[in-house]
Motif scaffolding. Structure first.
Motif, PDB file in Angstrom:
ATOM      1  N   ASN A 218       0.842  -1.195   0.000  1.00 39.79           N
ATOM      2  CA  ASN A 218       0.000   0.000   0.000  1.00 39.79           C
ATOM      3  C   ASN A 218       0.874   1.240   0.000  1.00 39.79           C
ATOM      4  O   ASN A 218       1.998   1.228   0.516  1.00 39.79           O
TER       5      ASN A 218
ATOM      6  N   TYR B  72      -3.364   3.734  -2.373  1.00 39.84           N
ATOM      7  CA  TYR B  72      -3.421   2.674  -3.369  1.00 39.84           C
ATOM      8  C   TYR B  72      -3.063   1.389  -2.656  1.00 39.84           C
ATOM      9  O   TYR B  72      -2.031   1.305  -1.983  1.00 39.84           O
TER      10      TYR B  72
ATOM     11  N   SER C  37      -6.580  -4.148  -7.247  1.00 40.32           N
ATOM     12  CA  SER C  37      -5.917  -2.868  -6.953  1.00 40.32           C
ATOM     13  C   SER C  37      -6.971  -1.831  -6.596  1.00 40.32           C
ATOM     14  O   SER C  37      -7.810  -1.483  -7.445  1.00 40.32           O
TER      15      SER C  37
ATOM     16  N   LEU D 221      -8.282   1.955  -4.787  1.00 46.82           N
ATOM     17  CA  LEU D 221      -8.126   3.271  -4.156  1.00 46.82           C
ATOM     18  C   LEU D 221      -9.004   3.243  -2.914  1.00 46.82           C
ATOM     19  O   LEU D 221     -10.212   3.011  -3.015  1.00 46.82           O
TER      20      LEU D 221
END
Length: 211
Positions: free
Chosen positions: A53, A74, A89, A91
């Motif tokens: 991260n 991220y 992946s 946000l």
């Protein structure tokens, strides 16, 4: 009389300066990064998968050592089973409320918890040299399901602040069933149930710096 007023105003100004200098900044920004250990629950559960991260943080001082802790990161998460890996992946936006417990002049222990929101930028099933988009409608046609991009859940953590340096351990538990079913018959052949469930879980060890 004039001298007394002047002296009083000077004293007040000095006290205000001392108070302002002693008071912490209401908003503190920072950066952080670290390692993830993620998995999924129920019908999507496999073996834990290592990811990473990276993000920015914001601490907003409320009162009496209470803070609103947020930011944007991220985060690479997912699961794996045998030769198949699911890489997700995200946000992520945490909205945590925390309490900073002073230990000494330069050290604080931070306890925090709250919800998080997440959006998947990418998701792939990988096996050998083959890669399949986990959010593709064509995958849903072929398997009878695909994964949802939006996720939300609850998180909690404990951090240690050493001046501007911060080390933390955070755990997130997803509340969203990520499996979007289209054909229940095909899904039942794969999972053994027509209503499969799978949610994210993630533990993160981070190190950060606050400006």
């Amino acid at each position: 009389m004039k001298m007394t007023i002047k002296t009083g105003l000077t004293a007040i100004a000095l006290l205000l300066c001392v108070n302002l200098s002693a008071q912490e900044k209401p908003v503190t920004f920072g950066v952080k990064g670290g390692l993830n250990l993620s998995n999924m629950t129920q019908d999507l559960k496999g073996d834990a998968k290592v990811g990473f991260n990276l993000g920015v943080t914001m601490d907003y001082a409320l009162q009496n050592n209470f803070y609103l802790l947020t930011g944007l990161s991220y985060s690479l998460e997912g699961t794996k089973e045998d030769e198949i890996k699911l890489n997700l992946s995200y946000l992520k936006l945490p909205i945590h409320f925390g309490y900073k417990l002073p230990v000494d002049n330069n050290t604080k222990i931070v306890f925090h918890a709250g919800p998080y929101l997440a959006y998947a930028l990418d998701g792939k099933y990988k096996s050998g040299g083959v890669s399949i988009d986990a959010f593709d409608d064509d995958v849903q046609e072929g398997l009878g399901f695909k994964l949802k991009r939006f996720d939300m859940g609850l998180g909690l953590g404990i951090d240690a602040e050493f001046g501007q340096l911060c080390v933390g351990l955070n755990c997130d538990l997803g509340l969203t069933n990520l499996i979007d079913v289209k054909d229940r018959n095909e899904v039942e052949d794969i999972f053994g149930t027509a209503s499969p469930k799978g949610k994210n879980t993630n533990a993160a060890l981070t190190i950060g710096y606050k400006f």
